[in-house]
Scaffold this motif. Structure first.
Motif, PDB file in Angstrom:
ATOM      1  N   VAL A   1       6.359  -2.067  10.256  1.00 15.15           N
ATOM      2  CA  VAL A   1       5.198  -1.442   9.067  1.00 15.15           C
ATOM      3  C   VAL A   1       4.522  -2.667   9.058  1.00 15.15           C
ATOM      4  O   VAL A   1       3.270  -2.391   8.262  1.00 15.15           O
ATOM      5  N   LEU A   2       4.791  -3.169   9.221  1.00 13.55           N
ATOM      6  CA  LEU A   2       3.604  -4.812   9.590  1.00 13.55           C
ATOM      7  C   LEU A   2       2.751  -5.105  10.701  1.00 13.55           C
ATOM      8  O   LEU A   2       2.181  -4.860  11.228  1.00 13.55           O
ATOM      9  N   SER A   3       2.173  -5.644   9.740  1.00 10.90           N
ATOM     10  CA  SER A   3       0.540  -5.411  10.715  1.00 10.90           C
ATOM     11  C   SER A   3       0.577  -6.649  11.753  1.00 10.90           C
ATOM     12  O   SER A   3       1.643  -7.589  11.865  1.00 10.90           O
ATOM     13  N   ASP A   4      -0.253  -6.374  12.669  1.00  9.97           N
ATOM     14  CA  ASP A   4      -0.187  -7.739  13.479  1.00  9.97           C
ATOM     15  C   ASP A   4      -0.146  -9.713  13.025  1.00  9.97           C
ATOM     16  O   ASP A   4       0.615  -9.980  13.602  1.00  9.97           O
ATOM     17  N   THR A   5      -0.819  -9.071  12.433  1.00 10.54           N
ATOM     18  CA  THR A   5      -0.813 -10.226  11.482  1.00 10.54           C
ATOM     19  C   THR A   5       0.146 -10.499  10.348  1.00 10.54           C
ATOM     20  O   THR A   5       0.637 -11.849  10.739  1.00 10.54           O
ATOM     21  N   GLU A   6       0.679  -9.756   9.818  1.00  8.07           N
ATOM     22  CA  GLU A   6       1.996  -9.914   9.004  1.00  8.07           C
ATOM     23  C   GLU A   6       2.801 -10.159  10.226  1.00  8.07           C
ATOM     24  O   GLU A   6       4.380 -11.285  10.117  1.00  8.07           O
ATOM     25  N   LEU A   7       3.107  -9.665  11.289  1.00  8.62           N
ATOM     26  CA  LEU A   7       4.099  -9.667  11.968  1.00  8.62           C
ATOM     27  C   LEU A   7       3.820 -11.711  12.723  1.00  8.62           C
ATOM     28  O   LEU A   7       4.846 -12.499  12.447  1.00  8.62           O
TER      29      LEU A   7
END
Lengths: 260, 76
Positions: A6-12
């Protein structure tokens, strides 16, 4: 592991940075790999510090948590641990460097097994010293040593063993005053200011060099005597050959007998 | 073709448009798996290596995950 989807790329990427896992851009082809890395990192951490369930997951930022009961724990403890962990994370870079070393540097404290032995390794490895200070559990230590031996181990493995060591930090701060806690502030400042690029191969070699210079110098001394001797022998042999050559030249006189 | 021969052939010249199966260690089965994911040329796999910041360990992991082969990055 699906939690990370569910995390976006930037959050990951933010999570990877938070865990100090060296990573590249999170793109389509790398996303699954990094998700797996985070998952294994947290699993290892959870495995290595079972009594402390609140620290098992640093995912208090994430909206989807496993159970509601963990919420309160995670909100309480990580705040306090945050500062320590971030501070101790500064060691991580050095730990990456050290972990690529041959186990020689770890060998000494490992064999002695006491905190006194930690002082003996070379001062350039002072960060490793403090790192050793933090370890109470021998099992933990041996596991981290094994991982440092094996270059092929993934980075999160080292990270997790180190991570669990951070848990011991508060305890060690209280109980181990005899170890010289002034060590921590000095090295922490130095390590925090150190660069965060985890390319340990040549850095590790730099760390090794102070240790290995001594034995190499000795070997150099041992070898230098026969080296000059060899050179001398070579010159003597060359001179001998030259002598023979010129003496042969003198004999190249008239090949014919002058005697009628 | 043995891996060492493949390695020699691969590093002898710039990879250009060589297919991914010319990579040493990438045979039929791994090559097919890579191609399925869109890595049909050697330079694309190189690209993946670069995206992973040239970290050999992570790259090997990725390769293992993707196609079960892990002994060729030396030719990069």
């Amino acid at each position: 592991m699906d939690d990370y989807a569910v995390l976006s790329d930037t959050e990951l990427a933010a999570v990877l940075r938070q865990y100090n896992i060296p990573h590249g851009p999170v793109v389509g082809s790398t996303r699954k790999l990094y998700e797996k890395k985070i998952f294994e990192y947290e699993t290892q951490r959870r495995r290595l510090s079972p009594p402390n369930s609140s620290s098992s997951s640093f995912s208090y930022r994430f909206s989807d948590l496993d159970s509601a009961s963990m919420d309160s724990d995670m909100y309480d403890l990580p705040k306090k641990e945050d500062a320590l962990l971030y501070q101790s994370k500064g060691y991580n870079d050095d730990y990456y460097e050290e972990s690529y070393l041959t186990t020689r540097t770890y060998g000494e404290p490992e064999s002695l097994g006491t905190s006194k032995g930690f002082r003996q390794p070379v001062t350039s490895l002072s960060d490793a010293d403090t790192f050793h200070h933090l370890v109470h559990d021998d099992n933990l230590f041996s596991s981290s040593e094994e991982e440092s031996k094996d270059r092929e181990r993934p980075i999160y493995g080292r990270d997790s063993t180190y991570q669990s060591i951070a848990h011991y930090r508060p305890v060690s701060n209280v109980s181990r005053s005899s170890l010289g806690l002034s060590y921590y502030p000095t090295t922490s400042t130095s390590s925090v200011s150190s660069s965060s690029s985890p390319t340990p191969s040549w850095l590790a070699r730099r760390a090794i060099r102070p240790e290995k210079q001594a034995p190499v110098a000795d070997l150099g001394q041992d070898r230098q005597v026969p080296l000059w001797g060899q050179l001398l022998l070579f010159l003597v042999f060359a001179a001998f050959l030259l002598f023979v050559y010129y003496s042969m030249q003198a004999e190249e006189g008239n090949p014919f007998w002058m005697d009628p | 073709m043995t891996t060492s021969l493949k390695h020699g052939d691969f590093v002898a010249e710039p990879m250009g448009e060589k297919p991914v199966r010319s990579l040493p260690g990438i045979g039929e089965v791994p090559g097919k798996k890579l191609e399925e994911r869109g890595f049909d040329k050697a330079y694309v796999v190189l690209g993946q290596f670069l995206v992973l910041k040239k970290d050999e360990i992570i790259f090997q992991e990725w390769l293992k995950d993707t196609c079960g082969s892990q002994d060729w990055f030396g030719s990069l």
